[in-house]
Scaffold this motif. Sequence first.
Motif, PDB file in Angstrom:
ATOM      1  N   THR A 136       0.846  -1.197   0.000  1.00  0.00           N
ATOM      2  CA  THR A 136       0.000   0.000   0.000  1.00  0.00           C
ATOM      3  C   THR A 136       0.877   1.241   0.000  1.00  0.00           C
ATOM      4  O   THR A 136       2.029   1.211   0.437  1.00  0.00           O
ATOM      5  CB  THR A 136      -0.914   0.031   1.242  1.00  0.00           C
ATOM      6  N   THR A 154       2.336   4.733   1.196  1.00  0.00           N
ATOM      7  CA  THR A 154       2.552   5.317   2.522  1.00  0.00           C
ATOM      8  C   THR A 154       2.372   6.822   2.519  1.00  0.00           C
ATOM      9  O   THR A 154       2.344   7.437   3.564  1.00  0.00           O
ATOM     10  CB  THR A 154       3.974   4.981   3.011  1.00  0.00           C
ATOM     11  N   LYS A 155       2.251   7.399   1.361  1.00  0.00           N
ATOM     12  CA  LYS A 155       2.157   8.847   1.270  1.00  0.00           C
ATOM     13  C   LYS A 155       1.051   9.201   0.283  1.00  0.00           C
ATOM     14  O   LYS A 155       0.926   8.589  -0.776  1.00  0.00           O
ATOM     15  CB  LYS A 155       3.500   9.394   0.773  1.00  0.00           C
TER      16      LYS A 155
END
Length: 146
Positions: free
Chosen positions: A56, A58-59
């Motif tokens: 996924t 992260t930002k």
Amino acid sequence: MELSNIEKLLEKYFEGETTVSEEKELKVYFTRETVPSHLEKYKDLFQYFSEESTITATKDLKLNTSSRKSRYAWMGIAASIALIAGIFLTNMPPNPDEALGTYEDPEIALQETKKILNMVSQLMNEGKQELVYLNEFENTTEKLTK
């Protein structure tokens, strides 16, 4: 799952005709420990897909789409203006003082026309000399096909 069914699903997969559920079946099948030896080469591929699907971000990414749209709009406007300017500049009537390629005396015009047509004739005859090779090629192919 039956081996022939897996092979059919693999064919459909590589043709791009599988559904999402069929692709999940393939991922589950190839993440098992035992896979037939002739299908072993696909095991790494489907394990990679199953591992990468769990990653996924992260930002959060913020896309600035409004500036792209305005940039493309301005480019379209500039292209339209350039097109219109090009049409008007190429269709401007010639200056009447610059009467190029015209002769007042018909005899001079006839001589110039003959000179230009003679030059065109010479150039066409030079190109005609190369057609001799084509005739030889045709004769040879006729001999070979008989």
